[in-house]
Design an enzyme around this catalytic site. Structure first.
Site, PDB file in Angstrom:
ATOM      1  N   ARG A 186     -69.790   8.725  15.269  1.00 15.03           N
ATOM      2  CA  ARG A 186     -69.697   8.557  13.822  1.00 15.03           C
ATOM      3  C   ARG A 186     -69.085   7.197  13.513  1.00 15.03           C
ATOM      4  O   ARG A 186     -68.314   6.649  14.289  1.00 15.03           O
ATOM      5  CB  ARG A 186     -68.847   9.672  13.204  1.00 15.03           C
ATOM      6  CG  ARG A 186     -69.585  10.999  13.120  1.00 15.03           C
ATOM      7  CD  ARG A 186     -68.754  12.073  12.448  1.00 15.03           C
ATOM      8  NE  ARG A 186     -67.661  12.490  13.306  1.00 15.03           N
ATOM      9  CZ  ARG A 186     -66.413  12.100  13.210  1.00 15.03           C
ATOM     10  NH1 ARG A 186     -66.039  11.282  12.235  1.00 15.03           N
ATOM     11  NH2 ARG A 186     -65.497  12.521  14.054  1.00 15.03           N
TER      12      ARG A 186
ATOM     13  N   TYR B  59     -77.386   8.918  15.407  1.00  7.17           N
ATOM     14  CA  TYR B  59     -76.358   9.752  16.035  1.00  7.17           C
ATOM     15  C   TYR B  59     -76.028  10.990  15.192  1.00  7.17           C
ATOM     16  O   TYR B  59     -75.926  10.901  13.961  1.00  7.17           O
ATOM     17  CB  TYR B  59     -75.072   8.931  16.283  1.00  7.17           C
ATOM     18  CG  TYR B  59     -73.944   9.842  16.704  1.00  7.17           C
ATOM     19  CD1 TYR B  59     -73.898  10.347  18.008  1.00  7.17           C
ATOM     20  CD2 TYR B  59     -72.994  10.273  15.797  1.00  7.17           C
ATOM     21  CE1 TYR B  59     -72.910  11.244  18.376  1.00  7.17           C
ATOM     22  CE2 TYR B  59     -71.997  11.170  16.158  1.00  7.17           C
ATOM     23  CZ  TYR B  59     -71.962  11.646  17.447  1.00  7.17           C
ATOM     24  OH  TYR B  59     -70.997  12.545  17.808  1.00  7.17           O
TER      25      TYR B  59
ATOM     26  N   LYS C  90     -71.898  17.197   9.168  1.00  7.49           N
ATOM     27  CA  LYS C  90     -70.683  16.691   8.513  1.00  7.49           C
ATOM     28  C   LYS C  90     -70.949  16.253   7.072  1.00  7.49           C
ATOM     29  O   LYS C  90     -70.132  16.463   6.183  1.00  7.49           O
ATOM     30  CB  LYS C  90     -70.074  15.539   9.321  1.00  7.49           C
ATOM     31  CG  LYS C  90     -69.701  15.931  10.753  1.00  7.49           C
ATOM     32  CD  LYS C  90     -68.687  17.044  10.756  1.00  7.49           C
ATOM     33  CE  LYS C  90     -68.561  17.764  12.085  1.00  7.49           C
ATOM     34  NZ  LYS C  90     -67.804  17.153  13.129  1.00  7.49           N
TER      35      LYS C  90
ATOM     36  N   HIS D 238     -63.232  22.082   8.653  1.00  8.27           N
ATOM     37  CA  HIS D 238     -63.597  21.627  10.001  1.00  8.27           C
ATOM     38  C   HIS D 238     -62.969  22.579  11.016  1.00  8.27           C
ATOM     39  O   HIS D 238     -62.040  22.218  11.741  1.00  8.27           O
ATOM     40  CB  HIS D 238     -63.067  20.197  10.185  1.00  8.27           C
ATOM     41  CG  HIS D 238     -63.602  19.482  11.381  1.00  8.27           C
ATOM     42  ND1 HIS D 238     -62.930  18.455  12.000  1.00  8.27           N
ATOM     43  CD2 HIS D 238     -64.749  19.637  12.077  1.00  8.27           C
ATOM     44  CE1 HIS D 238     -63.651  18.009  13.016  1.00  8.27           C
ATOM     45  NE2 HIS D 238     -64.749  18.710  13.089  1.00  8.27           N
TER      46      HIS D 238
ATOM     47  N   SER E 223     -62.182  16.161  15.861  1.00  9.28           N
ATOM     48  CA  SER E 223     -63.323  16.081  16.771  1.00  9.28           C
ATOM     49  C   SER E 223     -62.857  15.803  18.198  1.00  9.28           C
ATOM     50  O   SER E 223     -61.951  14.989  18.413  1.00  9.28           O
ATOM     51  CB  SER E 223     -64.254  14.942  16.341  1.00  9.28           C
ATOM     52  OG  SER E 223     -64.695  15.154  15.029  1.00  9.28           O
TER      53      SER E 223
ATOM     54  N   CYS F   9     -61.259  17.704  20.323  1.00  9.03           N
ATOM     55  CA  CYS F   9     -59.939  18.232  20.697  1.00  9.03           C
ATOM     56  C   CYS F   9     -60.044  19.665  21.192  1.00  9.03           C
ATOM     57  O   CYS F   9     -59.049  20.393  21.230  1.00  9.03           O
ATOM     58  CB  CYS F   9     -58.969  18.167  19.524  1.00  9.03           C
ATOM     59  SG  CYS F   9     -58.408  16.506  19.143  1.00  9.03           S
TER      60      CYS F   9
ATOM     61  N   THR G 129     -64.783  23.662  20.665  1.00 10.49           N
ATOM     62  CA  THR G 129     -65.847  24.404  21.347  1.00 10.49           C
ATOM     63  C   THR G 129     -65.260  25.219  22.499  1.00 10.49           C
ATOM     64  O   THR G 129     -65.616  26.386  22.690  1.00 10.49           O
ATOM     65  CB  THR G 129     -66.931  23.429  21.842  1.00 10.49           C
ATOM     66  OG1 THR G 129     -67.348  22.617  20.734  1.00 10.49           O
ATOM     67  CG2 THR G 129     -68.136  24.168  22.388  1.00 10.49           C
ATOM     68  N   ASN G 130     -64.343  24.612  23.254  1.00 10.39           N
ATOM     69  CA  ASN G 130     -63.742  25.333  24.382  1.00 10.39           C
ATOM     70  C   ASN G 130     -62.960  26.556  23.905  1.00 10.39           C
ATOM     71  O   ASN G 130     -63.045  27.630  24.505  1.00 10.39           O
ATOM     72  CB  ASN G 130     -62.816  24.413  25.187  1.00 10.39           C
ATOM     73  CG  ASN G 130     -63.584  23.326  25.916  1.00 10.39           C
ATOM     74  OD1 ASN G 130     -64.793  23.457  26.128  1.00 10.39           O
ATOM     75  ND2 ASN G 130     -62.904  22.264  26.292  1.00 10.39           N
TER      76      ASN G 130
ATOM     77  N   ASP H  19     -67.347  24.557  14.937  1.00  6.01           N
ATOM     78  CA  ASP H  19     -67.055  23.280  14.264  1.00  6.01           C
ATOM     79  C   ASP H  19     -66.764  23.405  12.770  1.00  6.01           C
ATOM     80  O   ASP H  19     -65.924  22.678  12.262  1.00  6.01           O
ATOM     81  CB  ASP H  19     -68.246  22.329  14.479  1.00  6.01           C
ATOM     82  CG  ASP H  19     -67.920  20.879  14.166  1.00  6.01           C
ATOM     83  OD1 ASP H  19     -66.802  20.441  14.487  1.00  6.01           O
ATOM     84  OD2 ASP H  19     -68.772  20.186  13.587  1.00  6.01           O
TER      85      ASP H  19
ATOM     86  N   ARG I   5     -73.294  14.281  24.190  1.00  8.39           N
ATOM     87  CA  ARG I   5     -73.340  15.572  23.500  1.00  8.39           C
ATOM     88  C   ARG I   5     -74.447  16.470  24.024  1.00  8.39           C
ATOM     89  O   ARG I   5     -75.455  15.996  24.544  1.00  8.39           O
ATOM     90  CB  ARG I   5     -73.602  15.324  22.005  1.00  8.39           C
ATOM     91  CG  ARG I   5     -72.493  14.544  21.300  1.00  8.39           C
ATOM     92  CD  ARG I   5     -71.428  15.456  20.802  1.00  8.39           C
ATOM     93  NE  ARG I   5     -70.241  14.765  20.310  1.00  8.39           N
ATOM     94  CZ  ARG I   5     -69.299  15.373  19.587  1.00  8.39           C
ATOM     95  NH1 ARG I   5     -69.402  16.651  19.277  1.00  8.39           N
ATOM     96  NH2 ARG I   5     -68.237  14.711  19.216  1.00  8.39           N
TER      97      ARG I   5
HETATM   98  O1  SAT Z   1     -70.611  13.540  15.390  1.00  6.79           O
HETATM   99  S1  SAT Z   1     -70.338  14.845  14.838  1.00  6.79           S
HETATM  100  O2  SAT Z   1     -69.698  14.677  13.552  1.00  6.79           O
HETATM  101  O3  SAT Z   1     -71.579  15.569  14.668  1.00  6.79           O
HETATM  102  C1  SAT Z   1     -69.320  15.678  15.899  1.00  6.79           C
HETATM  103  C2  SAT Z   1     -67.901  15.426  15.580  1.00  6.79           C
HETATM  104  O4  SAT Z   1     -67.461  14.279  15.586  1.00  6.79           O
HETATM  105  O5  SAT Z   1     -67.172  16.391  15.316  1.00  6.79           O
HETATM  106 MN    MN Z   2     -66.469  18.347  14.422  1.00  2.00          MN
END
Ligand code: SAT
Ligand code: MN
Length: 580
Positions: free
Chosen positions: A70, A198, A207, A227, A249, A251, A254-255, A276, A365
Site C-alpha cells: 500500500r 497491488y 481497504k 480492521h 497490517s 502483525c 491471520t495467524n 482482516d 501475499r
Molecule cells: O494491502 S492490503 O491492504 O490489502 C493488506 C494489508 O496491508 O492489511
Molecule cells: Mn489488513
C-alpha cells in the site's frame, strides 16, 4: 450482460468513454470466468503456473518491483471540508482530485478490456452487507475479487434491488509510482485508483471500500467498520465465544484467526470468521454482532509454516494465487521461514542468492477463498453475524505494553484503542520497524477525522449496556538481546482463555493505572518454561515508562484540537492521575 440499473449503466458507459476501453465485459463471478482470467494471464505472461503436482491450481504473479505494498502517502480522502478527513488522512479538494484522476484515466484502457465487477461485501442475504462495483482493466483484479468477495451476478441483483452501491474505478496504468493515486470520495461513496495493481491499492472492495468508505457510512448509520479479525473460541464443553481483534497490517491477524491450540489444550478449538475486517452492528437486544465483509484471505506469506499457522500452510497448497514469492527448483512456491525446501528463484524471477535479498518479498501475499480454510466457522456466512464478547486491540511493541490487560469500562477501552502504537511493517511502503501511532489499527484506513471516529466509538455506551469487554494484547515484547519474551502463535490461546474468563467474571485480576492485568497464575503458563522474572515483566507495568507514554499520547490527542471528544480527554486524565 448489462444492467437495468440506469445509474450503473450510465457510469459504466462514461468510464468506457473516458478510458477508451476496447471492450466492456460484465463479470458474472462464474468459475469458468475465473479460469478464463487465469488462462488470459498465463498467455500474457503476468501469471505462471506453479508445480501442479504439489500445488494444484496454484499460480504465481510477479508484480512490478515498485508495486508491492500500500502507498499511504498517495492515498487521499477527498471531502468538501478538509476537517472532516482529519489530520489522520491526506486530503485533496474534490475537484482537484477528480481532475487529476480524469487526466490519468483519459485513454488509459485503449486496446484493453474493461471489466465491470459487481461485488457484495458480506453475505449477499445479510442486511449488514454493502455492495459495490469495481471497474478495472486488470484480470488479476478480477481473479482476486472473485476469491476475496461475493462477486458477480448475485451481487448485481442485489445492487439492482437496493439501487445503491460504492463506485470504484481502477486502472493499473503504467505502474509508475509518480503517477499513482488512491482517491476516496466518501460523500459520494466513490473510489478512484490509478497506477497500482497491488492488493490494498487495487482490490477496491478491501481497504478502500470495506474500511475507508464503510467507516464513513458506518458513522452515519450507527455501526462500526473495523480492521479486525473475528474468531470463535470453543471450549471442550462446546461453548463458543466470539472475539474481534484489531492489529495493524502484518502483525498476525491471520495467524490468530486460524490458531491451532497447543497440545495441552487440544480439546479447544478456534473457528475463523474473518482475518482482516469486521463490520459491527448492534442488534435489537443491544448486543454487538459482527460479520466479515470478505470471502477470502489476502495474507502475508513469509513466516507461514507448519508451526506458526498449520491451517494456512495447508490451505495455500491448492487453489491459491501467490504474489511475489520465490520458487524452488521444482517450481513450488517458497518463502522465508517456510522451513521446507530451498529457493532457486527470487520474487523478481532472478536466480536466488542470499546476498541479494530475500527470496520472497516481505509483503508477498496469498489470495485464497475462505472456504479452503478447514477452520472456517459455519457461522461465517450467517446473515445476522456472531455476538462479540470481547474486542482486543494490539500492536507490535518491543517494550512497554504488557502481554494482556483489560479496560475498566467501554470508554476506557476506547482510550486504549486510540492509544495503539505499533512498529511499522512491510505492508506499506516506507521505513519498517519504527513505532507510530495507529489508533484501533485504523491509521491507514479510517475514512474520516479520528476525533469524530472516537466520538462515534464512545457513543455506543449510550446505546446499550451489553457492550463487549475491551482488552489490549502485545505478543511482541523483547529482551535486550532482541529475543521474544512470549512464544506467541498457538500459545496465544492461553491469553484468549483469560480474556473469556474475564468476560465471564471468572478470573481474578490485578488493578493497575492502565487496566486489569492477570494475577501471577491467572494465565496458565506452567508448562511453558518462562522464567519467573520474565513472566513478571510480561504481566506488570513500568510506571515511569507509562507516564512518559501517557504524556506523548496526550500530545497526540491534543493535535486533534477542539474536535477531540471530552470523554476521551477525561479517560486520559484519569489514567494519568492514577499513574501519579
Ligand atoms: O494491502 S492490503 O491492504 O490489502 C493488506 C494489508 O496491508 O492489511
Ligand atoms: Mn489488513
Amino acid at each position: 450482460m448489462t444492467t437495468k440499473n440506469e445509474a450503473l449503466a450510465a457510469w459504466v458507459a462514461e468510464a468506457a468513454e473516458l478510458t477508451q476501453a476496447k471492450q466492456t465485459v460484465w463479470c458474472s463471478g462464474s468459475d469458468a470466468e475465473f479460469q478464463n482470467m487465469i488462462d488470459l494471464m498465463l498467455a500474457e505472461g503476468t501469471l505462471s503456473e506453479l508445480n501442479s503436482q504439489t500445488h494444484p491450481n496454484c499460480y504465481l504473479h510477479r508484480s512490478d518491483p515498485q508495486d508491492v505494498a500500500r502507498v499511504e502517502h498517495l492515498t487521499f480522502i477527498c471531502t468538501e471540508d478538509q476537517a472532516d478527513a482529519g489530520d489522520n488522512n491526506n486530503w485533496m479538494p474534490i475537484e482537484q482530485a477528480k481532475q487529476k484522476m480524469t487526466d490519468l484515466y483519459r485513454g488509459c484502457m485503449q486496446g484493453r478490456t474493461m471489466y465491470v465487477i459487481p461485488y457484495c461485501m458480506g453475505p449477499v442475504e445479510s442486511p449488514f452487507s454493502r455492495c459495490g462495483v469495481e471497474i478495472s482493466d486488470s484480470p488479476y483484479v478480477v481473479a482476486n475479487m472473485k476469491l476475496m468477495t461475493r462477486m458477480g451476478s448475485a451481487a448485481l441483483r442485489r445492487i439492482e434491488e437496493e439501487d445503491t452501491f460504492v463506485r470504484g474505478l481502477h486502472s493499473t496504468g503504467e505502474l509508475d509510482p509518480e503517477r499513482r493515486f488512491i482517491m476516496h470520495f466518501p460523500e459520494e461513496l466513490s473510489i478512484m485508483s490509478y497506477g497500482s495493481g497491488y492488493g490494498g491499492n487495487a482490490l477496491l472492495g478491501k481497504k478502500c471500500h470495506a474500511l475507508r468508505i464503510a467507516s464513513w457510512q458506518a458513522r452515519r448509520e450507527g455501526w462500526l467498520a473495523e480492521h479486525m479479525l473475528i474468531l470463535g473460541l470453543e471450549s471442550p464443553a462446546g461453548e463458543t465465544h466470539y472475539i474481534a481483534a484489531a492489529f495493524p497490517s502484518a502483525c498476525g491477524k491471520t495467524n490468530l484467526a486460524m490458531l491451532i491450540p497447543p497440545e495441552k489444550y487440544a480439546d479447544w478449538k478456534i473457528w475463523t470468521l474473518g482475518d482482516d475486517i469486521a463490520w459491527l452492528h448492534m442488534d435489537e437486544q443491544g448486543q454487538l454482532r459482527a460479520i466479515n465483509p470478505e470471502a477470502g484471505y489476502f495474507g502475508v506469506v513469509p513466516g507461514t509454516n507448519r508451526k506458526t499457522n498449520r491451517n494456512a500452510f495447508d490451505m495455500i497448497k491448492q487453489n491459491t494465487i501467490f504474489t511475489n514469492v520465490g520458487t524452488t527448483e521444482d517450481n513450488q512456491p517458497w518463502w522465508e521461514d517456510k522451513k521446507e525446501g530451498a529457493p532457486s528463484t527470487d520474487w523478481k524471477g532472478r536466480p536466488y542468492s542470499e546476498d541479494v535479498g530475500p527470496a520472497a518479498h516481505p509483503n508477498s501475499r496469498f489470495t485464497v477463498s475462505a472456504k479452503e480454510n478447514r477452520a472456517y466457522s459455519n457461522l461465517a456466512e450467517a446473515p445476522e453475524g456472531v455476538p462479540i464478547s470481547a474486542i482486543v486491540f494490539g500492536g507490535r511493541r518491543r517494550e512497554l505494553a504488557p502481554l494482556v490487560y483489560q479496560a475498566k469500562s467501554w470508554e476506557h477501552g476506547v482510550l486504549i484503542g486510540a492509544s495503539v502504537a505499533s512498529e511499522t511493517t512491510a505492508a506499506a511502503t516506507g521505513e519498517v520497524g519504527v513505532v507510530r501511532r495507529d489508533p484501533m489499527a485504523m491509521k491507514p484506513f479510517c475514512g474520516y477525522n479520528f476525533a469524530d471516529y472516537w466520538a462515534h466509538w464512545l457513543s455506543f455506551a449510550e446505546r446499550t449496556d451489553k457492550l463487549p469487554q475491551i482488552f489490549h494484547v502485545n505478543w511482541f515484547r523483547q529482551n535486550d538481546e532482541g529475543e521474544f519474551l512470549w512464544p506467541g502463535f498457538s500459545e496465544n490461546l492461553r491469553v484468549l482463555q483469560w480474556i473469556i474468563q474475564r468476560c465471564k467474571g471468572e478470573a481474578d485480576a490485578t488493578e493497575t493505572a492502565i487496566g486489569y492485568l492477570p494475577v501471577e497464575d491467572g494465565v496458565d503458563i506452567a508448562d511453558l518454561n518462562i522464567a519467573p522474572d520474565v513472566w513478571q515483566s510480561l504481566i506488570s507495568i513500568n510506571d515511569d515508562q507509562w507516564r512518559q507514554e501517557m504524556n506523548e499520547f496526550g500530545d497526540y490527542l491534543d493535535s486533534f484540537g477542539d474536535r477531540l471528544p471530552a470523554g476521551l480527554r477525561e479517560q486520559h486524565e484519569q489514567v494519568k492521575a492514577a499513574l501519579g
